[in-house]
Design a protein around this motif. Structure first.
Motif, PDB file in Angstrom:
ATOM      1  N   GLU A  78     -63.325 -31.745 -29.090  1.00  0.00           N
ATOM      2  CA  GLU A  78     -62.010 -31.560 -29.675  1.00  0.00           C
ATOM      3  C   GLU A  78     -61.343 -30.096 -29.409  1.00  0.00           C
ATOM      4  OE1 GLU A  78     -62.245 -33.046 -33.603  1.00  0.00           O
ATOM      5  OE2 GLU A  78     -62.200 -35.232 -32.870  1.00  0.00           O
ATOM      6  N   ASP A  79     -62.348 -29.088 -29.796  1.00  0.00           N
ATOM      7  CA  ASP A  79     -61.965 -27.749 -29.423  1.00  0.00           C
ATOM      8  C   ASP A  79     -61.670 -27.681 -27.681  1.00  0.00           C
ATOM      9  OD1 ASP A  79     -62.207 -27.112 -32.027  1.00  0.00           O
ATOM     10  OD2 ASP A  79     -64.072 -26.473 -31.980  1.00  0.00           O
ATOM     11  N   GLU A  87     -58.196 -29.050 -27.066  1.00  0.00           N
ATOM     12  CA  GLU A  87     -57.264 -28.080 -27.587  1.00  0.00           C
ATOM     13  C   GLU A  87     -56.670 -27.133 -26.876  1.00  0.00           C
ATOM     14  OE1 GLU A  87     -55.989 -25.871 -31.790  1.00  0.00           O
ATOM     15  OE2 GLU A  87     -57.655 -27.229 -31.707  1.00  0.00           O
ATOM     16  N   TYR A  94     -53.588 -26.304 -24.450  1.00  0.00           N
ATOM     17  CA  TYR A  94     -52.847 -25.002 -24.311  1.00  0.00           C
ATOM     18  C   TYR A  94     -52.594 -24.230 -23.208  1.00  0.00           C
ATOM     19  CZ  TYR A  94     -51.703 -20.100 -25.782  1.00  0.00           C
ATOM     20  OH  TYR A  94     -51.115 -18.867 -25.826  1.00  0.00           O
TER      21      TYR A  94
END
Length: 117
Positions: A40-41, A44, A48
C-alpha cells in the motif's frame, strides 16, 4: 518506442503488478498485514510520483533525491523480473527489443546519476 515512452509504460506496469500482488495477499497473520502495508505504501508513493514523470528528463527535474532512488529501485526490480515471452516469434522479438531498450535506458540513468553526484 522511445525511452520516455518505455519509462512511462514500465512505471504503469509496475503499478499494475503491485496492485495485483496486493490483491492476492489476503492472509490475516502479522506477516501478511506487514506485506499489505508495504504494498500500500509503494502504491501510494507510485500514485504520487508517476503523474509527475513525463519522461527521463522529468526524473531529474521533478523528483527529489529519495524519490529518484525509489523510482530507480522500482525500475531495477522490473528489469530483474522482466519476462520475455517466447511463445510466438513476433512477441519474442518485441520483448527482446523492449528489454534491450530498457537495459540501455537503465545504463544511461545510472551513468547520468553518477555524473550528477
Amino acid at each position: 518506442m522511445t525511452k520516455d515512452e518505455l519509462l512511462i509504460e514500465s512505471l504503469v506496469i509496475i503499478q499494475k503488478q503491485v496492485k495485483e500482488e496486493l490483491s492476492v495477499e489476503t492472509g490475516d497473520d502479522e506477516i501478511s498485514k506487514e506485506i499489505r502495508e508495504e504494498y500500500e505504501d509503494v502504491l501510494e508513493l507510485l500514485g504520487y510520483l508517476v503523474p509527475k514523470i513525463k519522461g527521463i528528463e522529468s526524473l531529474y527535474q521533478e523528483l527529489e533525491e529519495d524519490e529518484f532512488a525509489f523510482i530507480m529501485e522500482c525500475l531495477e526490480n522490473y528489469q530483474d523480473n522482466f519476462i520475455i515471452d517466447g511463445t510466438n516469434p513476433q512477441k519474442l522479438k518485441e520483448d527482446e527489443e523492449k528489454y534491450s531498450l530498457l537495459s540501455d535506458m537503465m545504463f544511461e540513468l545510472y551513468d547520468s546519476d553518477e555524473e550528477e553526484a
